[in-house]
Design a protein around this motif. Sequence first.
Motif, PDB file in Angstrom:
ATOM      1  N   GLN A 170      81.368 -99.675 -67.643  1.00  0.00           N
ATOM      2  CA  GLN A 170      80.520 -99.333 -66.507  1.00  0.00           C
ATOM      3  C   GLN A 170      79.073 -99.387 -66.950  1.00  0.00           C
ATOM      4  N   ALA A 171      78.347-100.331 -66.382  1.00  0.00           N
ATOM      5  CA  ALA A 171      76.921-100.468 -66.660  1.00  0.00           C
ATOM      6  C   ALA A 171      76.146 -99.551 -65.723  1.00  0.00           C
ATOM      7  N   PRO A 172      74.925 -99.196 -66.088  1.00  0.00           N
ATOM      8  CA  PRO A 172      74.121 -98.315 -65.237  1.00  0.00           C
ATOM      9  C   PRO A 172      73.966 -98.877 -63.837  1.00  0.00           C
ATOM     10  N   GLY A 173      74.260 -98.053 -62.855  1.00  0.00           N
ATOM     11  CA  GLY A 173      74.096 -98.457 -61.470  1.00  0.00           C
ATOM     12  C   GLY A 173      75.166 -99.382 -60.938  1.00  0.00           C
ATOM     13  N   LYS A 174      76.192 -99.628 -61.737  1.00  0.00           N
ATOM     14  CA  LYS A 174      77.258-100.550 -61.317  1.00  0.00           C
ATOM     15  C   LYS A 174      78.609 -99.847 -61.329  1.00  0.00           C
ATOM     16  N   ASP A 175      79.556-100.436 -60.632  1.00  0.00           N
ATOM     17  CA  ASP A 175      80.905 -99.912 -60.644  1.00  0.00           C
ATOM     18  C   ASP A 175      81.595-100.244 -61.965  1.00  0.00           C
ATOM     19  N   ARG A 176      82.595 -99.470 -62.251  1.00  0.00           N
ATOM     20  CA  ARG A 176      83.416 -99.757 -63.434  1.00  0.00           C
ATOM     21  C   ARG A 176      84.124-101.097 -63.244  1.00  0.00           C
ATOM     22  N   SER A 177      84.182-101.889 -64.307  1.00  0.00           N
ATOM     23  CA  SER A 177      84.818-103.198 -64.210  1.00  0.00           C
ATOM     24  C   SER A 177      85.797-103.421 -65.359  1.00  0.00           C
ATOM     25  N   PHE A 178      86.776-104.237 -65.102  1.00  0.00           N
ATOM     26  CA  PHE A 178      87.801-104.579 -66.082  1.00  0.00           C
ATOM     27  C   PHE A 178      87.209-105.471 -67.176  1.00  0.00           C
ATOM     28  N   VAL A 179      87.632-105.234 -68.418  1.00  0.00           N
ATOM     29  CA  VAL A 179      87.182-106.046 -69.544  1.00  0.00           C
ATOM     30  C   VAL A 179      88.353-106.810 -70.168  1.00  0.00           C
ATOM     31  N   ALA A 180      89.380-106.075 -70.582  1.00  0.00           N
ATOM     32  CA  ALA A 180      90.502-106.713 -71.280  1.00  0.00           C
ATOM     33  C   ALA A 180      91.713-105.799 -71.208  1.00  0.00           C
ATOM     34  N   ALA A 181      92.899-106.401 -71.356  1.00  0.00           N
ATOM     35  CA  ALA A 181      94.132-105.624 -71.356  1.00  0.00           C
ATOM     36  C   ALA A 181      95.147-106.270 -72.281  1.00  0.00           C
ATOM     37  N   ILE A 182      96.066-105.444 -72.766  1.00  0.00           N
ATOM     38  CA  ILE A 182      97.106-105.929 -73.662  1.00  0.00           C
ATOM     39  C   ILE A 182      98.422-105.283 -73.263  1.00  0.00           C
ATOM     40  N   SER A 183      99.499-106.053 -73.331  1.00  0.00           N
ATOM     41  CA  SER A 183     100.798-105.544 -72.911  1.00  0.00           C
ATOM     42  C   SER A 183     101.338-104.519 -73.898  1.00  0.00           C
ATOM     43  N   TRP A 184     102.421-103.864 -73.513  1.00  0.00           N
ATOM     44  CA  TRP A 184     102.966-102.781 -74.313  1.00  0.00           C
ATOM     45  C   TRP A 184     103.725-103.304 -75.528  1.00  0.00           C
ATOM     46  N   ARG A 185     104.162-102.399 -76.371  1.00  0.00           N
ATOM     47  CA  ARG A 185     104.895-102.680 -77.600  1.00  0.00           C
ATOM     48  C   ARG A 185     104.172-103.724 -78.454  1.00  0.00           C
ATOM     49  N   GLY A 186     104.704-104.928 -78.531  1.00  0.00           N
ATOM     50  CA  GLY A 186     104.142-105.921 -79.433  1.00  0.00           C
ATOM     51  C   GLY A 186     102.806-106.481 -79.011  1.00  0.00           C
ATOM     52  N   SER A 214     102.084-108.919 -76.926  1.00  0.00           N
ATOM     53  CA  SER A 214     102.073-110.381 -76.962  1.00  0.00           C
ATOM     54  C   SER A 214     101.281-110.999 -75.828  1.00  0.00           C
ATOM     55  N   THR A 215     100.991-110.208 -74.812  1.00  0.00           N
ATOM     56  CA  THR A 215     100.250-110.725 -73.662  1.00  0.00           C
ATOM     57  C   THR A 215      98.907-110.027 -73.571  1.00  0.00           C
ATOM     58  N   THR A 216      97.862-110.826 -73.435  1.00  0.00           N
ATOM     59  CA  THR A 216      96.519-110.290 -73.260  1.00  0.00           C
ATOM     60  C   THR A 216      95.854-110.965 -72.074  1.00  0.00           C
ATOM     61  N   TYR A 217      94.845-110.303 -71.549  1.00  0.00           N
ATOM     62  CA  TYR A 217      94.120-110.857 -70.404  1.00  0.00           C
ATOM     63  C   TYR A 217      92.679-110.376 -70.477  1.00  0.00           C
ATOM     64  N   TYR A 218      91.757-111.264 -70.126  1.00  0.00           N
ATOM     65  CA  TYR A 218      90.336-110.950 -70.252  1.00  0.00           C
ATOM     66  C   TYR A 218      89.585-111.259 -68.960  1.00  0.00           C
ATOM     67  N   ALA A 219      88.564-110.485 -68.728  1.00  0.00           N
ATOM     68  CA  ALA A 219      87.652-110.802 -67.640  1.00  0.00           C
ATOM     69  C   ALA A 219      86.839-112.033 -68.028  1.00  0.00           C
ATOM     70  N   ASP A 220      86.466-112.831 -67.053  1.00  0.00           N
ATOM     71  CA  ASP A 220      85.746-114.077 -67.339  1.00  0.00           C
ATOM     72  C   ASP A 220      84.478-113.877 -68.177  1.00  0.00           C
ATOM     73  N   VAL A 276      83.820-112.102 -70.609  1.00  0.00           N
ATOM     74  CA  VAL A 276      84.025-111.813 -72.031  1.00  0.00           C
ATOM     75  C   VAL A 276      84.994-112.776 -72.700  1.00  0.00           C
ATOM     76  N   LYS A 277      85.573-113.678 -71.959  1.00  0.00           N
ATOM     77  CA  LYS A 277      86.529-114.628 -72.535  1.00  0.00           C
ATOM     78  C   LYS A 277      85.876-115.432 -73.646  1.00  0.00           C
ATOM     79  N   GLY A 278      86.588-115.536 -74.756  1.00  0.00           N
ATOM     80  CA  GLY A 278      86.081-116.290 -75.888  1.00  0.00           C
ATOM     81  C   GLY A 278      85.164-115.489 -76.789  1.00  0.00           C
ATOM     82  N   ARG A 279      84.762-114.296 -76.356  1.00  0.00           N
ATOM     83  CA  ARG A 279      83.882-113.462 -77.183  1.00  0.00           C
ATOM     84  C   ARG A 279      84.556-112.153 -77.604  1.00  0.00           C
ATOM     85  N   PHE A 280      85.392-111.609 -76.733  1.00  0.00           N
ATOM     86  CA  PHE A 280      86.053-110.331 -77.005  1.00  0.00           C
ATOM     87  C   PHE A 280      87.536-110.570 -77.293  1.00  0.00           C
TER      88      PHE A 280
END
Length: 129
Positions: A39-55, A57-63, A65-69
């Motif tokens: 959440q940046a100042p004055g902005k709504d909270r936004s999704f950055v990245a997520a990872i599936s449970w246990r191992g 094996s699945t990840t997902y990124y917001a556009d 940050v893709k390739g950087r995070f």
Amino acid sequence: QVQLVESGGGLVQAGTSLRLSCAASGRTFSNAYMGWFRQAPGKDRSFVAAISWRGGSTTYYADPVKGRFTISRDNAKNTVFLQMNSLKPEDTAIYYCAAGEIGRHGVVLGTSGYEYDYWGQGTQVTVSS
């Protein structure tokens, strides 16, 4: 029940890197998918990245940050990480770690805040130009 504590934030220059950590307590960590939001100042909270449970094996990124995070998890240490490279001033925000219990929201990993059940207090990341 899962308790989350973020660390690793700070003030850095553009182009450098930071690694955020999120330490989880509670026996359901391995049964939770994990995510990072910001959440940046004055902005709504936004999704950055997520990872599936246990191992994780699945990840997902917001556009933006893709390739950087990179999100990763170490279930043995009950910790999820967010490696942030090539930081930009627009990455400045409070970063929050979140956990979602598998089976509760019908998703493998969540990209919206309502798909998460537990939240940390946040850690400040400031990127100077």
